[in-house]
Design a protein around this motif. Structure first.
Motif, PDB file in Angstrom:
ATOM      1  N   LEU A 133      27.615   1.594  -3.427  1.00 47.48           N
ATOM      2  CA  LEU A 133      26.599   2.379  -4.126  1.00 47.48           C
ATOM      3  C   LEU A 133      25.310   1.573  -4.285  1.00 47.48           C
TER       4      LEU A 133
ATOM      5  N   SER B 277      19.233  -3.447  -9.077  1.00 45.55           N
ATOM      6  CA  SER B 277      20.458  -3.311  -8.281  1.00 45.55           C
ATOM      7  C   SER B 277      20.904  -4.676  -7.746  1.00 45.55           C
TER       8      SER B 277
ATOM      9  N   ALA C 241      26.264   1.679   4.237  1.00 44.59           N
ATOM     10  CA  ALA C 241      25.629   2.343   3.088  1.00 44.59           C
ATOM     11  C   ALA C 241      24.158   1.948   2.981  1.00 44.59           C
TER      12      ALA C 241
END
Length: 412
Positions: free
Chosen positions: A99, A84, A49
């Motif tokens: 994510l 994040s 990812a």
């Protein structure tokens, strides 16, 4: 050297702090997922990812920079990256972390687009080599030192994420307080992957293989050595040694490639990397693991700049900067595939499957190199450009290459 970096010292400090904060996150996240009982494939998907985010960011960040300017874009990307990073401590759930890693990749790509275009704008043509060398020192030293934060948690698991967020947030300050004017936004020129494959099949396939090797390594190597029995401090030392080893051999191998058919050096490096990876798949811990790790880093980190130099040998001068964008994209695609396939090998073949996959990737690239040696003649030595160490970040870094003409640099 000091005179050359004086106008860009604030940018280099931002790069160092950013890499110190974000450079060890891949290792930390893999270890935390492994400790939480996640399977190898899950860890590989989370690692993929991040590289998927790098691809998206490399393709889209330039448009954001052109719309809002470098300082606003940089501040936005760093703020989102810091947020994040803190968010990992909220919930240890693989889908949530996947994510977050996607967001991380987009932000890191955006940050490097801003920083590298700014470095290029502030660098005099005759100083490019010195500034590029200083940039690489800031990049790799930050990433290497950041590995030492792995053992900072103690009894509080959130501390490494908090320290990373602090360092990432502090990276905003030197750039936002600089008195240097932000560069004017530019449109990137295009160069198709098909044209790149036609000009230099070995360079393109070599970049893909290198991405697969290093993507798998960054995503899963920490899990590999932990399953061999290394503790957290030994794992951090192993990652640090590999990164420092990656710095050590790039220049010697590059200079060797300037004096001989560059394809021979590329084939030899892929062959040696395959053999070292095969050895790493078979051994346990101990000093031999650290020594082979340093050699693996030295060989594998040199492969991408060698492939870039080989491509540039076969391109027109006006095509090199645009082609570098395709090479970065090809590398990033390989880096996204690497953790997934490497995780599959570890699931089937056990812990050693990671380096078996890396050895196979290097072996396949070696075979492409041998085919190209038979298919066409080498570039005459007088037409080869001088080797230059380049980062695997964004196409903007190629503008700092002293081999690039002033007209091409101005065109972006």
């Amino acid at each position: 050297m000091l005179l050359a970096i004086q106008p860009v010292r604030s940018l280099l400090l931002s790069i160092f702090m950013l890499m110190a904060g974000s450079g060890f996150l891949a290792t930390l996240i893999s270890l935390r997922l492994n400790r939480a009982g996640s399977g190898t494939m899950t860890i590989g998907i989370v690692a993929t990812a991040y590289f998927g985010g790098l691809i998206i960011g490399s393709l889209r960040a330039g448009g954001i920079v052109r719309r809002v300017g470098h300082i606003r874009a940089f501040a936005a990307f760093v703020a989102l990256l810091s947020a994040s990073t803190l968010s990992y401590a909220l919930w240890t759930q693989p889908l949530f972390w996947m994510l977050l890693r996607l967001i991380d990749g987009i932000c890191v790509a955006g940050v490097f687009v801003c920083l590298e275009s700014w470095l290029n704008d502030r660098t005099e043509p005759q100083m490019r080599g010195s500034v590029l060398a200083a940039y690489m020192v800031a990049l790799y030293s930050g990433q290497a030192i950041g590995q030492l934060l792995l053992g900072a948690s103690g009894s509080l698991p959130a501390i490494p994420f908090q320290l990373a967020s602090i360092l990432i947030s502090l990276a905003i300050i030197p750039l936002c307080l600089t008195r240097s004017a932000a560069p004017a936004p530019v449109e990137a020129s295009a160069f198709s992957i098909r044209s790149l494959l036609a000009a230099s099949p070995l360079g393109a396939w070599g970049a893909l293989a290198t991405g697969m090797m290093l993507g798998a390594f960054y995503g899963l190597a920490a899990v590999h050595v932990r399953r061999l029995g290394l503790d957290l401090s030994q794992t951090a030392r192993f990652m640090l040694i590999v990164i420092l080893g990656g710095v050590a051999l790039q220049w010697p191998l590059g200079r060797l490639s300037d004096r001989h058919d560059r394809r021979q050096v590329i084939v030899g490096s892929f062959t040696a990397a395959a053999l070292v990876s095969l050895a790493l798949s078979l051994i346990g811990g101990g000093p031999l693991l650290m020594g082979l790790g340093a050699l693996f880093g030295g060989l594998s980190f040199a492969l991408y700049p060698l492939c870039v130099a080989h491509c540039n040998d076969r391109l027109l001068e006006t095509e090199r900067v645009a082609a570098s964008g395709r090479l970065v994209l090809i590398y990033s695609v390989g880096a996204a595939l690497g953790p997934l396939i490497g995780a599959g090998f570890m699931t089937v073949a056990g812990t050693g499957g990671l380096f078996l996959f890396i050895a196979l990737s290097a072996g396949l690239a070696m075979m492409v190199g041998l085919w190209r040696q038979q298919a066409c003649a080498p570039v005459p030595g007088k037409y080869q450009q001088d080797f230059q160490i380049v980062p695997r970040t964004t196409p903007m870094a190629s503008l700092l290459d002293p081999n690039v003409s002033d007209d091409e640099t101005a065109a972006g």
